[in-house]
Design a protein around this motif. Structure first.
Motif, PDB file in Angstrom:
ATOM      1  N   ILE A 248       1.615  52.605 -77.729  1.00 28.37           N
ATOM      2  CA  ILE A 248       2.245  53.468 -76.791  1.00 28.37           C
ATOM      3  C   ILE A 248       1.981  54.873 -76.942  1.00 28.37           C
ATOM      4  N   SER A 249       2.098  55.450 -78.062  1.00 25.78           N
ATOM      5  CA  SER A 249       2.052  56.991 -78.259  1.00 25.78           C
ATOM      6  C   SER A 249       0.328  57.252 -78.187  1.00 25.78           C
ATOM      7  N   SER A 252      -0.442  57.072 -74.257  1.00 24.95           N
ATOM      8  CA  SER A 252       0.072  58.206 -73.629  1.00 24.95           C
ATOM      9  C   SER A 252      -0.668  59.254 -73.742  1.00 24.95           C
ATOM     10  N   HIS A 258       3.606  60.760 -69.953  1.00 21.85           N
ATOM     11  CA  HIS A 258       4.879  60.653 -70.884  1.00 21.85           C
ATOM     12  C   HIS A 258       5.046  59.281 -71.388  1.00 21.85           C
ATOM     13  N   ARG A 259       5.474  59.085 -72.394  1.00 27.17           N
ATOM     14  CA  ARG A 259       5.705  57.593 -72.804  1.00 27.17           C
ATOM     15  C   ARG A 259       6.695  56.798 -72.022  1.00 27.17           C
ATOM     16  N   ASN A 260       7.713  57.601 -71.424  1.00 29.39           N
ATOM     17  CA  ASN A 260       8.686  56.834 -70.438  1.00 29.39           C
ATOM     18  C   ASN A 260       7.758  56.128 -69.090  1.00 29.39           C
ATOM     19  N   THR A 261       6.978  57.228 -68.775  1.00 29.52           N
ATOM     20  CA  THR A 261       6.151  56.764 -67.399  1.00 29.52           C
ATOM     21  C   THR A 261       5.314  55.743 -67.869  1.00 29.52           C
ATOM     22  N   THR A 263       5.740  53.364 -70.083  1.00 29.90           N
ATOM     23  CA  THR A 263       6.578  52.250 -70.344  1.00 29.90           C
ATOM     24  C   THR A 263       6.739  51.783 -68.795  1.00 29.90           C
ATOM     25  N   TYR A 264       7.101  52.491 -67.735  1.00 27.34           N
ATOM     26  CA  TYR A 264       7.654  52.256 -66.481  1.00 27.34           C
ATOM     27  C   TYR A 264       6.433  51.458 -65.978  1.00 27.34           C
ATOM     28  N   ARG A 265       5.102  52.004 -66.200  1.00 27.17           N
ATOM     29  CA  ARG A 265       4.080  51.478 -65.360  1.00 27.17           C
ATOM     30  C   ARG A 265       3.703  49.989 -65.971  1.00 27.17           C
ATOM     31  N   SER A 267       5.783  47.979 -67.189  1.00 38.13           N
ATOM     32  CA  SER A 267       6.697  47.005 -66.732  1.00 38.13           C
ATOM     33  C   SER A 267       6.403  46.617 -65.313  1.00 38.13           C
TER      34      SER A 267
END
Length: 301
Positions: A248-249, A252, A258-261, A263-265, A267
């Motif tokens: 993930i890192s 990104s 961003h990591r959260n973005t 992760t959202y994509r 999913s």
């Protein structure tokens, strides 16, 4: 710099084209400004003379000449295996310049400076070179070749597409193995994939995609490509995620996301396609779908 070389070296002789033979008694140099070759007897050249000559002119060594001619005959015209080899394994690096009239001599010199001395350069056409690179003196990293491409493109305002071949034994099968790679490279260029760097690992999904049955290609299009048509970046995001080893890192950072973005994509992709992106089966589907999408996009150009 204009020098009367004839006055300095009585044996001086110029050639408008590359001499076909290299004499052991003479030095042969290339004059970039007037685009001519010239030779000088070694007996007339002192060590100091040789040093300044090599500063202003490009010397033609045996690897530039006789070896390249011998290798050309070997791989293209069913010639004999080159004799007196100092290596038993080599690979062929294919380089194609997109430009119609690239600065050939300057490009040759740049390539020679980048590789080891025993690497052999063959000019096939006005925009295609081959490099025979011994395994013992090879550049092993993809990043090295990407750096080479970027440097030459920036310095000479040209566009390059490079195919890095596999290492093979120098035997009678070597020309056939090279021709096989040359055909693969040609097919990828024909499909108009605009990548600067190719190897069998990178072209394998492309070639295999072309061999898939129509029913499978249609399934990939219906289940992945069409549902993602409104957000193609989702597919590229997941592909990059695999290329970064499911990290993930790292993903990104590479995507500047961003990591959260991210992760959202990831999913969102899994929700739309119903593909489990964290296993090998999912990776295979994503890669084939991404290459199929690229092919469909290129076909429309």
């Amino acid at each position: 710099m204009n020098l009367n070389l004839k006055a300095l070296f009585p044996s001086y002789r110029y050639y408008r084209t590359k001499p076909t033979q290299l004499s052991y008694d003479s030095y042969i140099f290339y004059h970039h400004q007037i685009k001519e070759w010239f030779s000088i007897s070694k007996h007339e050249v002192s060590q100091r003379d040789y040093q300044w000559l090599t500063v202003f002119y490009t010397e033609a060594t045996s690897s530039l000449f006789q070896a390249s001619d011998t290798w050309y005959e070997f791989i293209y015209s069913n010639g004999d295996i080159p004799s007196n080899l100092s290596f038993n394994k080599a690979r062929v690096i294919q380089i194609t310049f997109i430009n119609e009239n690239p600065p050939l001599e300057a490009l040759k010199e740049a390539l020679y400076n980048f590789f080891q001395e025993d690497t052999i350069l063959i000019q096939v056409t006005t925009n295609q070179f081959l490099l025979i690179e011994p395994k013992s003196h090879s550049m092993n990293e993809k990043e090295d070749f990407i750096a080479l491409i970027r440097t030459i493109e920036a310095d000479f305002y040209v566009r390059i597409q490079l195919y890095l071949g596999e290492f093979y034994e120098i035997d009678k099968e070597f020309p056939y193995k090279f021709q096989r790679e040359a055909q693969w490279f040609k097919e990828c260029l024909h499909l108009r994939f605009a990548e600067p760097y190719y190897s069998f690992q990178t072209i394998f999904p492309i070639l295999l995609t072309q061999q898939l049955p129509t029913s499978i290609l249609k399934f990939l299009e219906e289940q992945i490509i069409i549902p993602l048509k409104s957000d193609r970046e989702l597919l590229e995001t997941v592909k990059t995620f695999y290329e970064c080893g499911l990290n993930i890192s790292l993903t990104s950072k590479k995507l500047h996301m961003h990591r959260n973005t991210l992760t959202y994509r990831l999913s969102k992709f899994q929700e739309i396609t119903n593909i489990n992106i964290k296993n090998l089966d999912g990776a295979i589907l994503v890669y084939f779908a991404s290459y199929l999408w690229s092919f469909l996009q290129n076909a429309q150009k």
